[in-house]
Design a protein around this motif. Sequence first.
Motif, PDB file in Angstrom:
ATOM      1  N   VAL A   1       0.856  -1.183   0.000  1.00 25.53           N
ATOM      2  CA  VAL A   1       0.000   0.000   0.000  1.00 25.53           C
ATOM      3  C   VAL A   1       0.897   1.239   0.000  1.00 25.53           C
ATOM      4  O   VAL A   1       1.868   1.314   0.751  1.00 25.53           O
ATOM      5  N   SER A   2       0.604   2.153  -0.888  1.00 25.20           N
ATOM      6  CA  SER A   2       1.336   3.417  -0.994  1.00 25.20           C
ATOM      7  C   SER A   2       2.843   3.194  -1.059  1.00 25.20           C
ATOM      8  O   SER A   2       3.330   2.500  -1.941  1.00 25.20           O
ATOM      9  N   SER A   3       3.598   3.732  -0.116  1.00 25.55           N
ATOM     10  CA  SER A   3       5.065   3.618  -0.163  1.00 25.55           C
ATOM     11  C   SER A   3       5.594   2.341   0.481  1.00 25.55           C
ATOM     12  O   SER A   3       6.805   2.155   0.574  1.00 25.55           O
ATOM     13  N   TYR A   4       4.703   1.446   0.915  1.00 30.14           N
ATOM     14  CA  TYR A   4       5.123   0.207   1.571  1.00 30.14           C
ATOM     15  C   TYR A   4       5.296  -0.917   0.548  1.00 30.14           C
ATOM     16  O   TYR A   4       4.522  -1.049  -0.386  1.00 30.14           O
TER      17      TYR A   4
ATOM     18  N   GLY B   1       5.152   7.602   4.956  1.00 28.53           N
ATOM     19  CA  GLY B   1       4.033   6.699   5.226  1.00 28.53           C
ATOM     20  C   GLY B   1       3.133   7.067   6.387  1.00 28.53           C
ATOM     21  O   GLY B   1       2.259   6.279   6.759  1.00 28.53           O
TER      22      GLY B   1
ATOM     23  N   THR C   1       0.690   9.321   6.599  1.00 29.07           N
ATOM     24  CA  THR C   1      -0.692   9.445   6.149  1.00 29.07           C
ATOM     25  C   THR C   1      -1.276   8.082   5.818  1.00 29.07           C
ATOM     26  O   THR C   1      -2.450   7.814   6.101  1.00 29.07           O
ATOM     27  N   THR C   2      -0.479   7.197   5.249  1.00 21.82           N
ATOM     28  CA  THR C   2      -0.947   5.845   4.943  1.00 21.82           C
ATOM     29  C   THR C   2      -1.356   5.130   6.223  1.00 21.82           C
ATOM     30  O   THR C   2      -2.405   4.478   6.275  1.00 21.82           O
TER      31      THR C   2
ATOM     32  N   SER D   1      -4.603   6.743   7.541  1.00 23.64           N
ATOM     33  CA  SER D   1      -5.738   6.393   6.679  1.00 23.64           C
ATOM     34  C   SER D   1      -6.169   4.952   6.902  1.00 23.64           C
ATOM     35  O   SER D   1      -7.367   4.639   6.924  1.00 23.64           O
ATOM     36  N   TYR D   2      -5.208   4.066   7.068  1.00 22.14           N
ATOM     37  CA  TYR D   2      -5.521   2.662   7.352  1.00 22.14           C
ATOM     38  C   TYR D   2      -6.259   2.528   8.681  1.00 22.14           C
ATOM     39  O   TYR D   2      -7.263   1.820   8.777  1.00 22.14           O
TER      40      TYR D   2
ATOM     41  N   ARG E   1      -7.953  -0.827  -0.594  1.00 22.21           N
ATOM     42  CA  ARG E   1      -6.513  -0.627  -0.828  1.00 22.21           C
ATOM     43  C   ARG E   1      -5.652  -1.167   0.308  1.00 22.21           C
ATOM     44  O   ARG E   1      -4.453  -1.344   0.171  1.00 22.21           O
ATOM     45  N   PHE E   2      -6.270  -1.455   1.454  1.00 16.64           N
ATOM     46  CA  PHE E   2      -5.536  -1.988   2.608  1.00 16.64           C
ATOM     47  C   PHE E   2      -5.740  -3.491   2.784  1.00 16.64           C
ATOM     48  O   PHE E   2      -5.550  -4.024   3.874  1.00 16.64           O
TER      49      PHE E   2
ATOM     50  N   CYS F   1      -3.009  -5.382   4.523  1.00 13.50           N
ATOM     51  CA  CYS F   1      -2.568  -4.825   5.807  1.00 13.50           C
ATOM     52  C   CYS F   1      -3.377  -5.473   6.926  1.00 13.50           C
ATOM     53  O   CYS F   1      -4.451  -6.024   6.693  1.00 13.50           O
TER      54      CYS F   1
END
Length: 106
Positions: free
Chosen positions: A10-13, A37, A39-40, A43-44, A52-53, A56
Amino acid sequence: MINRILLRNVSSYSPTSVVTIAELKRVNIFYGQNGTGKTTISSYLQSPSDARFNQCQLDPVKIEREILVYNHIFMERNFHEVASQPGVFTLNEGNIEAAKAITMAE
C-alpha cells in the motif's frame, strides 16, 4: 488496544515484504519526513476495511475499542466541512434572537 500494525503493498510500503510497527501504546504519535508513510498509517487506522488496505492487518484483529485518528482527514471532516460543530454552543446573533423569543414565549 492495538499491539501491532502490519503494512504491505500500500502506498510507499513494499508489495513483497511486511513492515511491522510494534510495541504500540494506548496513545501513539507518528512523525517523520514527508513521504515516509504517516498518512498511509492514519488512513488505514481510520478505514481498515478500505480495499486498498487488503494486505494490511491490525493485531489483534478484533479491536473492542474505537480508534481515534487525529490527522488532516479528521480536521477536514470536523472543522472544515461543516458550518457548526455538534454540541458546541456559541452566543451569536441568531442565538441571541432565539433566546429572546424563548423568553418572551415563556
